[in-house]
Motif scaffolding. Sequence first.
Motif, PDB file in Angstrom:
ATOM      1  N   THR A   1      10.968   3.747  12.448  1.00 22.81           N
ATOM      2  CA  THR A   1      10.528   3.672  11.047  1.00 22.81           C
ATOM      3  C   THR A   1      10.602   5.022  10.343  1.00 22.81           C
TER       4      THR A   1
ATOM      5  N   THR B   1       0.392  12.369  10.676  1.00 16.78           N
ATOM      6  CA  THR B   1      -0.905  12.144  10.032  1.00 16.78           C
ATOM      7  C   THR B   1      -1.341  13.249   9.088  1.00 16.78           C
TER       8      THR B   1
ATOM      9  N   ASP C   1       0.831  -1.200   0.000  1.00 16.62           N
ATOM     10  CA  ASP C   1       0.000   0.000   0.000  1.00 16.62           C
ATOM     11  C   ASP C   1       0.868   1.253   0.000  1.00 16.62           C
TER      12      ASP C   1
ATOM     13  N   MET D   1       8.761   6.277   0.767  1.00 17.89           N
ATOM     14  CA  MET D   1       8.634   4.994   1.454  1.00 17.89           C
ATOM     15  C   MET D   1       9.749   4.048   1.032  1.00 17.89           C
TER      16      MET D   1
ATOM     17  N   ASN E   1       0.774  11.237   2.178  1.00 19.20           N
ATOM     18  CA  ASN E   1       0.571  10.693   3.525  1.00 19.20           C
ATOM     19  C   ASN E   1      -0.908  10.590   3.895  1.00 19.20           C
TER      20      ASN E   1
ATOM     21  N   ARG F   1       1.147   5.731   7.639  1.00 15.51           N
ATOM     22  CA  ARG F   1       1.777   4.540   8.189  1.00 15.51           C
ATOM     23  C   ARG F   1       2.060   4.689   9.687  1.00 15.51           C
ATOM     24  N   ASP F   2       2.148   5.926  10.139  1.00 14.33           N
ATOM     25  CA  ASP F   2       2.555   6.189  11.524  1.00 14.33           C
ATOM     26  C   ASP F   2       1.548   7.143  12.153  1.00 14.33           C
TER      27      ASP F   2
ATOM     28  N   PHE G   1       7.414  -3.132   4.898  1.00 11.75           N
ATOM     29  CA  PHE G   1       7.692  -1.712   5.111  1.00 11.75           C
ATOM     30  C   PHE G   1       8.879  -1.553   6.057  1.00 11.75           C
TER      31      PHE G   1
ATOM     32  N   ARG H   1      -2.789   8.049   3.599  1.00 15.36           N
ATOM     33  CA  ARG H   1      -3.038   6.748   4.224  1.00 15.36           C
ATOM     34  C   ARG H   1      -1.857   6.525   5.172  1.00 15.36           C
TER      35      ARG H   1
ATOM     36  N   GLN I   1      10.214   5.455   6.431  1.00 19.02           N
ATOM     37  CA  GLN I   1       9.708   6.493   5.546  1.00 19.02           C
ATOM     38  C   GLN I   1      10.287   7.854   5.913  1.00 19.02           C
TER      39      GLN I   1
END
Length: 490
Positions: free
Chosen positions: A172, A78, A47, A85, A69, A73-74, A94, A71, A97
């Motif tokens: 990450t 947000t 994704d 990525m 961003n 990941r963290d 993953f 969707r 990023q």
Amino acid sequence: MTAAWTAWGADQPQWGRRHARNMVSDETGLPAGFDPASGRQVRWTADLGTETYSTPIVASGRVFIGTNNLRPRDPHHTRDCGVLMCFDEKDGRFCWQLVVPKLGPSPYLDWPRTGMVSPCTVEGDRVYMLSNRNEVMCLDLAGMANGNDGPYQDEGAHMGLPDGPAEPVNPTDADVLWLFDIDRELGVHQHDAAHCSILIDGPYLYLCSSNGVDDTHLRIVAPEAPGLIVLDKATGRLVARDRERMAPNTIHCTWSSPAIGEVNGRRLVFFGGGDGVCYAFEALPPGLPPDQGRVLKKVWSFDCDPSAPKENVHRYQDNRREGPVNIMGMPVFHGGRVFVAAGGDFWHGRRVSWLKCIDAAQTGDVTRDGQVWSYAMDQHCMSTPAIHDGLVYIADCRGRVHCLDLATGKPHWVHPTGGEIWASTMVADGKVYVGNRSGELWVLAASREKKVLATVDLDGPIQGTPTPANGTLYVATMKRLYAIGGPPAP
């Protein structure tokens, strides 16, 4: 098993092949078609955000791609940001990023939801990237998983808003080693999106400045800003810049990427200016210290449309019949010649473009005598050509793929795909791969006779160029990255 894998193929650490930037790969055994519904020939998928315009890059066991961003990941990051990525090549896991907030306050500086559009360039354990804020970044290939290596230590503050608190730095997240802010350091005014595929040549990074118009599209804010710059790859310090004053004749923005080649024993850097002129500069010798005042030496220039207006060009804004041209794809150097597409601006200019073949051995203004051939297309073109086995392949924004004779520029065939094409063709394993904005991946035979091998419907528009690497074909839609065919990577 490792030896067999080494013989299978190779990494694709930048957009375009080696220094010449040709969209050709030596990969073999790639599938002509696959089925995303059943999973046939699909190794893995991952994704992405909701808008992905970048091209996948594969190096050192990792796959990199820019996206947005929307969707997340963290949960700590947000908001609407540009994101690079990083995934594990063997299974799509993953890894980390790079998260960069949008550049405000005007949306025309860094268009909402567009994300990070530049493809990165990888060398060893270093990842070089142009962020959506027009910052050149050197990143650690391992991310924060092995700690914050520095000397840059302000990742948390950089991920936060300018007037807000720093955001948490997690394992990450990306580890930024150094950062050069083009807008702040060189007075550049970026427009819509910062875009460039960074060219590495020895100790140097060559890239465009993304200098463009203001919010009204009627004025260049920074007329003296450079179009092409050179940084020290170890430190990020400025080494050189051009002083050709491309900006006043740039109808929209500067988005092309540089290439390099050797002509009669002289190494030249080729660059497509936002003013519709293709330039050749002397490549810098190694060992030069940083110097804010060093100027790149121009060897030749070629105006892709000498009949176009050269003064007060922004009065032609949104004129679809006449006006200046620009260059969005990369020049490709092949056989002592430079191949570059130029034409009216896709959003605001006239509907015309050409693929130009230029003799790279001349000097001075070669507009009159340097053209070997010119091939006209009746629509805009954002693509970089692919040159293989005496043929040139290029796509236009109308959605047509053109196969031309390398020596003469005469067409062997033209194929309509039925959807706009913003990306470039990729030639590999006897096939021409290209995606369109209707969500179709087209596979054509790389030959003088037109032959459609497959058409695959994917889940959304394809904006980037397919990337073959290590026996696998990587294709990104707006929301998903596909790894197609090939055995599992070791």
